[in-house]
Scaffold this active site. Sequence first.
Site, PDB file in Angstrom:
ATOM      1  N   ARG A  13     -13.932  25.873 -27.467  1.00  0.00           N
ATOM      2  CA  ARG A  13     -14.167  25.521 -26.221  1.00  0.00           C
ATOM      3  C   ARG A  13     -14.340  23.901 -26.155  1.00  0.00           C
ATOM      4  O   ARG A  13     -13.267  23.192 -25.620  1.00  0.00           O
ATOM      5  CB  ARG A  13     -15.295  26.225 -25.482  1.00  0.00           C
ATOM      6  N   HIS A  29     -22.858  15.096 -29.782  1.00  0.00           N
ATOM      7  CA  HIS A  29     -21.739  14.317 -30.099  1.00  0.00           C
ATOM      8  C   HIS A  29     -21.775  13.204 -30.656  1.00  0.00           C
ATOM      9  O   HIS A  29     -22.866  12.477 -30.787  1.00  0.00           O
ATOM     10  CB  HIS A  29     -20.945  14.102 -28.568  1.00  0.00           C
ATOM     11  N   CYS A  59     -15.520  15.606 -23.857  1.00  0.00           N
ATOM     12  CA  CYS A  59     -15.808  16.474 -22.282  1.00  0.00           C
ATOM     13  C   CYS A  59     -14.828  15.531 -21.496  1.00  0.00           C
ATOM     14  O   CYS A  59     -15.046  14.113 -21.433  1.00  0.00           O
ATOM     15  CB  CYS A  59     -17.283  16.182 -21.724  1.00  0.00           C
TER      16      CYS A  59
HETATM   17  P1  HMG Z   1     -15.162  22.740  -6.659  1.00  0.00           P
HETATM   18  O1  HMG Z   1     -13.406  22.152  -6.526  1.00  0.00           O
HETATM   19  O2  HMG Z   1     -15.989  22.014  -6.044  1.00  0.00           O
HETATM   20  O3  HMG Z   1     -14.803  24.311  -6.468  1.00  0.00           O
HETATM   21  O4  HMG Z   1     -15.251  22.733  -8.331  1.00  0.00           O
HETATM   22  P2  HMG Z   1     -14.478  25.114  -5.338  1.00  0.00           P
HETATM   23  O5  HMG Z   1     -15.633  26.109  -5.237  1.00  0.00           O
HETATM   24  O6  HMG Z   1     -14.324  24.178  -3.900  1.00  0.00           O
HETATM   25  O7  HMG Z   1     -13.158  25.982  -5.548  1.00  0.00           O
HETATM   26  C1  HMG Z   1     -11.920  25.036  -5.956  1.00  0.00           C
HETATM   27  C2  HMG Z   1     -11.066  25.828  -6.395  1.00  0.00           C
HETATM   28  O8  HMG Z   1     -11.553  26.171  -7.809  1.00  0.00           O
HETATM   29  C3  HMG Z   1     -10.697  27.316  -5.522  1.00  0.00           C
HETATM   30  O9  HMG Z   1      -9.252  27.526  -5.957  1.00  0.00           O
HETATM   31  C4  HMG Z   1     -11.515  28.104  -6.394  1.00  0.00           C
HETATM   32  O10 HMG Z   1     -11.096  29.419  -6.380  1.00  0.00           O
HETATM   33  C5  HMG Z   1     -11.412  27.611  -7.794  1.00  0.00           C
HETATM   34  P3  HMG Z   1      -8.233  27.315  -4.721  1.00  0.00           P
HETATM   35  O11 HMG Z   1      -8.660  28.146  -3.698  1.00  0.00           O
HETATM   36  O12 HMG Z   1      -8.195  25.929  -4.239  1.00  0.00           O
HETATM   37  O13 HMG Z   1      -6.936  27.717  -5.232  1.00  0.00           O
HETATM   38  N1  HMG Z   1     -12.588  27.965  -8.584  1.00  0.00           N
HETATM   39  C6  HMG Z   1     -12.495  28.599  -9.993  1.00  0.00           C
HETATM   40  N2  HMG Z   1     -11.236  28.979 -10.426  1.00  0.00           N
HETATM   41  C7  HMG Z   1     -11.633  29.690 -11.741  1.00  0.00           C
HETATM   42  N3  HMG Z   1     -12.710  29.920 -12.100  1.00  0.00           N
HETATM   43  C8  HMG Z   1     -13.852  29.531 -11.640  1.00  0.00           C
HETATM   44  C9  HMG Z   1     -13.696  28.764 -10.154  1.00  0.00           C
HETATM   45  N4  HMG Z   1     -14.634  28.286  -9.368  1.00  0.00           N
HETATM   46  C10 HMG Z   1     -13.793  27.661  -8.332  1.00  0.00           C
HETATM   47  N5  HMG Z   1     -15.043  29.755 -12.057  1.00  0.00           N
HETATM   48  C11 HMG Z   1     -16.437  23.772 -10.080  1.00  0.00           C
HETATM   49  C12 HMG Z   1     -16.406  23.077  -8.835  1.00  0.00           C
HETATM   50  C13 HMG Z   1     -17.567  23.934 -10.743  1.00  0.00           C
HETATM   51  C14 HMG Z   1     -15.602  24.989 -10.157  1.00  0.00           C
HETATM   52  C15 HMG Z   1     -15.506  22.494 -11.001  1.00  0.00           C
HETATM   53  O14 HMG Z   1     -16.263  21.354 -10.896  1.00  0.00           O
HETATM   54  C16 HMG Z   1     -15.285  23.001 -12.471  1.00  0.00           C
HETATM   55  O15 HMG Z   1     -14.612  24.026 -12.764  1.00  0.00           O
HETATM   56  N6  HMG Z   1     -16.034  22.229 -13.174  1.00  0.00           N
HETATM   57  C17 HMG Z   1     -15.919  22.589 -14.758  1.00  0.00           C
HETATM   58  C18 HMG Z   1     -15.771  21.168 -15.575  1.00  0.00           C
HETATM   59  C19 HMG Z   1     -15.871  21.698 -17.061  1.00  0.00           C
HETATM   60  O16 HMG Z   1     -15.396  22.473 -17.350  1.00  0.00           O
HETATM   61  N7  HMG Z   1     -16.254  20.448 -17.765  1.00  0.00           N
HETATM   62  C20 HMG Z   1     -16.334  20.631 -19.174  1.00  0.00           C
HETATM   63  C21 HMG Z   1     -17.364  21.431 -19.597  1.00  0.00           C
HETATM   64  S1  HMG Z   1     -19.001  21.281 -19.649  1.00  0.00           S
HETATM   65  C22 HMG Z   1     -19.137  20.071 -21.111  1.00  0.00           C
HETATM   66  O17 HMG Z   1     -18.062  19.847 -21.716  1.00  0.00           O
HETATM   67  C23 HMG Z   1     -20.432  19.587 -21.580  1.00  0.00           C
HETATM   68  C24 HMG Z   1     -21.090  20.597 -22.636  1.00  0.00           C
HETATM   69  O18 HMG Z   1     -20.117  20.560 -23.913  1.00  0.00           O
HETATM   70  C25 HMG Z   1     -22.509  19.859 -23.225  1.00  0.00           C
HETATM   71  C26 HMG Z   1     -22.363  18.489 -23.460  1.00  0.00           C
HETATM   72  O19 HMG Z   1     -21.771  18.157 -24.342  1.00  0.00           O
HETATM   73  O20 HMG Z   1     -23.065  17.838 -22.773  1.00  0.00           O
HETATM   74  C27 HMG Z   1     -21.457  22.058 -22.186  1.00  0.00           C
HETATM   75 MG    MG Z   2     -20.170  19.099 -25.364  1.00  0.00          MG
END
Ligand code: HMG
Ligand code: MG
Length: 305
Positions: free
Chosen positions: A15, A209, A240
């Site tokens: 991931r 990281h 990220c």
């Molecule tokens: P948004 O644009 O505000 O969401 O994003 P929304 O509710 O307005 O929806 C927009 C569109 O996304 C819609 O589709 C939803 O259906 C769809 P449309 O109608 O436009 O076709 N949608 C989804 N589709 C699939 N699965 C879902 C989902 N939710 C909405 N779950 C949202 C808000 C939170 C969804 C977005 O910001 C997002 O997906 N963010 C994730 C970012 C991410 O994955 N970052 C990396 C992981 S975190 C990380 O790496 C840190 C970590 O490693 C720890 C560290 O190192 O710090 C964990």
């Molecule tokens: Mg991370």
Amino acid sequence: MKHPARVKIVDVSPRDGLQNEKGSVPTEVRIELVDRLTDAGLQSVEAGSFVSPKWVPQMADSAQVLARIRRKPGVAYPVLVPNLKGLEAAIAAGATEVAGFAAATEAFSKRNTNCTIAQSMQRQAEVCKAALAAGVRVRGYISVVLGCPYEGEVKPQAVADVARQLQDMGCYEISLGDTIGTGTPARAQKLIETLARDIPVKMLAGHFHDTYGQALANVLAVMEQGVAVFDSSVAGLGGCPYAKGATGNVATEDVLYMLNGLGIETGIDMDKLLDAAEFICARLGRPTVSRAGRALIAKRDKAAA
Ligand code: HMG
Ligand code: MG
């Protein structure tokens, strides 16, 4: 020095590692990576995320990954979910453990999840309630715990406020993300000291990281305070997409080499872990960034020649 007798390593490379790849990695490669890691003895492997594919297209095939990995009894395959939509998709794909994620700063919360910390806590509360009702365990992540690319320094108390809420929601473990790798051992220890006022240390995990080369030192520092769960990434893959310039997690091989040297049990077979590293590096077409991995593979190749 006092260390835990046993440490759990969560390999997050399928991931955190692959979410940051420029091109998309074939689904079969991610599946084989997960299987090779569990073959090496990893008890927890983060298999993917159910986030918006517009935000992180690399993880769009996570349902197929969950469907096709060779599930081993007793092994956890957590997947990231940002909201109820993600949770529902994860459960439909057979997830039995999910990880919610939040941030310690408003700016990072906005960039990574398009909402405030309060809104993110609200989403996480909904996710936890529904997940626990469905018998799914929830891990909680907090990002930018030792520094934020947008706000700079982060106060331990800001992390503690989010951590307590995640604990109250029923997260069984809280993983502390040094997303941009700026943390140093003294600050990492100060963070654990602050959190430990409210939360049992056994519930905390380190997710360092290695951008500034401090990750292994941070692991050792907080292990001395009793932290016994660490996230790492085979071959040091990762980053990220919403923290530009941040490099991968501390390499699993480096952590394992250090833990082996300290006589700490992990249940992980180094040789098989090296095989997994060689596999993914060959598929991605670039060398490992693990120092121990590089040295051990060179030694192994020499012995086989
Ligand atoms: P948004 O644009 O505000 O969401 O994003 P929304 O509710 O307005 O929806 C927009 C569109 O996304 C819609 O589709 C939803 O259906 C769809 P449309 O109608 O436009 O076709 N949608 C989804 N589709 C699939 N699965 C879902 C989902 N939710 C909405 N779950 C949202 C808000 C939170 C969804 C977005 O910001 C997002 O997906 N963010 C994730 C970012 C991410 O994955 N970052 C990396 C992981 S975190 C990380 O790496 C840190 C970590 O490693 C720890 C560290 O190192 O710090 C964990
Ligand atoms: Mg991370």
